[in-house]
Motif scaffolding. Structure first.
Motif, PDB file in Angstrom:
ATOM      1  N   PRO A   2      -5.000   4.343  -0.393  1.00  0.00           N
ATOM      2  CA  PRO A   2      -5.284   3.233   0.522  1.00  0.00           C
ATOM      3  C   PRO A   2      -4.646   3.450   1.895  1.00  0.00           C
ATOM      4  O   PRO A   2      -3.651   4.153   2.031  1.00  0.00           O
ATOM      5  CB  PRO A   2      -4.668   2.032  -0.186  1.00  0.00           C
ATOM      6  CG  PRO A   2      -3.648   2.592  -1.093  1.00  0.00           C
ATOM      7  CD  PRO A   2      -4.114   3.962  -1.477  1.00  0.00           C
ATOM      8  N   LEU A   3      -5.252   2.840   2.888  1.00  0.00           N
ATOM      9  CA  LEU A   3      -4.693   2.876   4.234  1.00  0.00           C
ATOM     10  C   LEU A   3      -3.418   2.043   4.280  1.00  0.00           C
ATOM     11  O   LEU A   3      -3.301   1.041   3.573  1.00  0.00           O
ATOM     12  CB  LEU A   3      -5.684   2.308   5.247  1.00  0.00           C
ATOM     13  CG  LEU A   3      -6.965   3.090   5.480  1.00  0.00           C
ATOM     14  CD1 LEU A   3      -7.857   2.320   6.436  1.00  0.00           C
ATOM     15  CD2 LEU A   3      -6.675   4.455   6.022  1.00  0.00           C
ATOM     16  N   GLU A   4      -2.496   2.426   5.124  1.00  0.00           N
ATOM     17  CA  GLU A   4      -1.265   1.659   5.296  1.00  0.00           C
ATOM     18  C   GLU A   4      -1.491   0.652   6.425  1.00  0.00           C
ATOM     19  O   GLU A   4      -1.341   0.967   7.601  1.00  0.00           O
ATOM     20  CB  GLU A   4      -0.102   2.582   5.625  1.00  0.00           C
ATOM     21  CG  GLU A   4       1.230   1.887   5.641  1.00  0.00           C
ATOM     22  CD  GLU A   4       2.371   2.833   5.933  1.00  0.00           C
ATOM     23  OE1 GLU A   4       3.315   2.376   6.584  1.00  0.00           O
ATOM     24  OE2 GLU A   4       2.299   3.994   5.533  1.00  0.00           O
ATOM     25  N   ILE A   5      -1.860  -0.559   6.048  1.00  0.00           N
ATOM     26  CA  ILE A   5      -2.125  -1.634   6.998  1.00  0.00           C
ATOM     27  C   ILE A   5      -1.009  -2.652   6.866  1.00  0.00           C
ATOM     28  O   ILE A   5      -0.612  -2.997   5.758  1.00  0.00           O
ATOM     29  CB  ILE A   5      -3.492  -2.284   6.714  1.00  0.00           C
ATOM     30  CG1 ILE A   5      -4.603  -1.230   6.795  1.00  0.00           C
ATOM     31  CG2 ILE A   5      -3.762  -3.415   7.691  1.00  0.00           C
ATOM     32  CD1 ILE A   5      -5.938  -1.710   6.320  1.00  0.00           C
ATOM     33  N   GLN A   6      -0.497  -3.128   7.992  1.00  0.00           N
ATOM     34  CA  GLN A   6       0.614  -4.074   7.982  1.00  0.00           C
ATOM     35  C   GLN A   6       0.193  -5.403   8.602  1.00  0.00           C
ATOM     36  O   GLN A   6      -0.759  -5.460   9.378  1.00  0.00           O
ATOM     37  CB  GLN A   6       1.796  -3.502   8.766  1.00  0.00           C
ATOM     38  CG  GLN A   6       2.330  -2.210   8.196  1.00  0.00           C
ATOM     39  CD  GLN A   6       3.413  -1.611   9.066  1.00  0.00           C
ATOM     40  OE1 GLN A   6       3.768  -2.157  10.105  1.00  0.00           O
ATOM     41  NE2 GLN A   6       3.930  -0.469   8.651  1.00  0.00           N
ATOM     42  N   ILE A   7       0.939  -6.445   8.259  1.00  0.00           N
ATOM     43  CA  ILE A   7       0.701  -7.759   8.861  1.00  0.00           C
ATOM     44  C   ILE A   7       0.985  -7.660  10.358  1.00  0.00           C
ATOM     45  O   ILE A   7       1.970  -7.065  10.778  1.00  0.00           O
ATOM     46  CB  ILE A   7       1.598  -8.821   8.206  1.00  0.00           C
ATOM     47  CG1 ILE A   7       1.195  -8.999   6.748  1.00  0.00           C
ATOM     48  CG2 ILE A   7       1.513 -10.153   8.949  1.00  0.00           C
ATOM     49  CD1 ILE A   7       2.083  -9.905   5.949  1.00  0.00           C
ATOM     50  N   GLY A   8       0.092  -8.218  11.162  1.00  0.00           N
ATOM     51  CA  GLY A   8       0.249  -8.183  12.606  1.00  0.00           C
ATOM     52  C   GLY A   8      -0.552  -7.075  13.273  1.00  0.00           C
ATOM     53  O   GLY A   8      -0.690  -7.061  14.494  1.00  0.00           O
ATOM     54  N   ASP A   9      -1.089  -6.126  12.499  1.00  0.00           N
ATOM     55  CA  ASP A   9      -1.920  -5.065  13.070  1.00  0.00           C
ATOM     56  C   ASP A   9      -3.203  -5.670  13.632  1.00  0.00           C
ATOM     57  O   ASP A   9      -3.727  -6.657  13.111  1.00  0.00           O
ATOM     58  CB  ASP A   9      -2.301  -4.031  12.010  1.00  0.00           C
ATOM     59  CG  ASP A   9      -1.145  -3.134  11.601  1.00  0.00           C
ATOM     60  OD1 ASP A   9      -0.079  -3.210  12.234  1.00  0.00           O
ATOM     61  OD2 ASP A   9      -1.325  -2.358  10.647  1.00  0.00           O
ATOM     62  N   ILE A  10      -3.714  -5.069  14.690  1.00  0.00           N
ATOM     63  CA  ILE A  10      -5.003  -5.449  15.266  1.00  0.00           C
ATOM     64  C   ILE A  10      -6.001  -4.372  14.855  1.00  0.00           C
ATOM     65  O   ILE A  10      -5.784  -3.191  15.104  1.00  0.00           O
ATOM     66  CB  ILE A  10      -4.937  -5.553  16.810  1.00  0.00           C
ATOM     67  CG1 ILE A  10      -3.847  -6.531  17.247  1.00  0.00           C
ATOM     68  CG2 ILE A  10      -6.298  -5.938  17.375  1.00  0.00           C
ATOM     69  CD1 ILE A  10      -4.068  -7.965  16.819  1.00  0.00           C
ATOM     70  N   ILE A  11      -7.086  -4.796  14.216  1.00  0.00           N
ATOM     71  CA  ILE A  11      -8.081  -3.871  13.677  1.00  0.00           C
ATOM     72  C   ILE A  11      -9.376  -3.995  14.469  1.00  0.00           C
ATOM     73  O   ILE A  11      -9.854  -5.096  14.719  1.00  0.00           O
ATOM     74  CB  ILE A  11      -8.344  -4.194  12.201  1.00  0.00           C
ATOM     75  CG1 ILE A  11      -7.090  -3.938  11.377  1.00  0.00           C
ATOM     76  CG2 ILE A  11      -9.505  -3.384  11.663  1.00  0.00           C
ATOM     77  CD1 ILE A  11      -7.217  -4.368   9.942  1.00  0.00           C
ATOM     78  N   ASP A  12      -9.932  -2.847  14.861  1.00  0.00           N
ATOM     79  CA  ASP A  12     -11.268  -2.802  15.451  1.00  0.00           C
ATOM     80  C   ASP A  12     -12.221  -2.386  14.340  1.00  0.00           C
ATOM     81  O   ASP A  12     -12.007  -1.359  13.684  1.00  0.00           O
ATOM     82  CB  ASP A  12     -11.338  -1.793  16.590  1.00  0.00           C
ATOM     83  CG  ASP A  12     -10.666  -2.288  17.850  1.00  0.00           C
ATOM     84  OD1 ASP A  12     -10.086  -3.376  17.825  1.00  0.00           O
ATOM     85  OD2 ASP A  12     -10.724  -1.568  18.858  1.00  0.00           O
ATOM     86  N   THR A  13     -13.270  -3.171  14.126  1.00  0.00           N
ATOM     87  CA  THR A  13     -14.225  -2.887  13.058  1.00  0.00           C
ATOM     88  C   THR A  13     -15.512  -2.302  13.619  1.00  0.00           C
ATOM     89  O   THR A  13     -15.812  -2.434  14.807  1.00  0.00           O
ATOM     90  CB  THR A  13     -14.554  -4.169  12.273  1.00  0.00           C
ATOM     91  OG1 THR A  13     -15.094  -5.141  13.160  1.00  0.00           O
ATOM     92  CG2 THR A  13     -13.336  -4.719  11.577  1.00  0.00           C
ATOM     93  N   LYS A  14     -16.264  -1.656  12.749  1.00  0.00           N
ATOM     94  CA  LYS A  14     -17.550  -1.089  13.137  1.00  0.00           C
ATOM     95  C   LYS A  14     -18.590  -2.183  13.345  1.00  0.00           C
ATOM     96  O   LYS A  14     -19.428  -2.096  14.228  1.00  0.00           O
ATOM     97  CB  LYS A  14     -18.034  -0.120  12.056  1.00  0.00           C
ATOM     98  CG  LYS A  14     -17.139   1.084  11.885  1.00  0.00           C
ATOM     99  CD  LYS A  14     -17.582   1.936  10.724  1.00  0.00           C
ATOM    100  CE  LYS A  14     -16.596   3.066  10.500  1.00  0.00           C
ATOM    101  NZ  LYS A  14     -16.887   3.811   9.278  1.00  0.00           N
TER     102      LYS A  14
END
Length: 72
Positions: A2-14
């Motif tokens: 799995p990707l290491e995603i943290q709380i507070g990250d900003i994600i750009d989606t397709k």
């Protein structure tokens, strides 16, 4: 892995949100994620598998990360 995603990250989606924005803030992590649209502030629940497929890039505290850079 799995990707290491943290709380507070900003994600750009397709795929954009219906309001036209494709940037989301991560509010909750786990098997399901809760993300919030930056433009309209609508909160969405999405499974980890669906979210990981839709990520284009992740911004963490001003640092730009690509999904292939943050695999565990």
């Amino acid at each position: 892995m799995p990707l290491e995603i943290q709380i507070g990250d900003i994600i750009d989606t397709k795929k954009p949100h219906p309001c036209g924005n494709n940037r989301f803030e991560v509010l909750r992590i786990g098997m399901d994620f809760r993300i919030k649209c930056i433009k309209c502030e609508k909160q969405i629940w999405i499974s980890r598998a669906n979210l990981e497929k839709r990520i284009r890039k992740i911004e963490r505290q001003g640092t730009l990360l690509k999904p292939e850079d943050i695999k565990k």
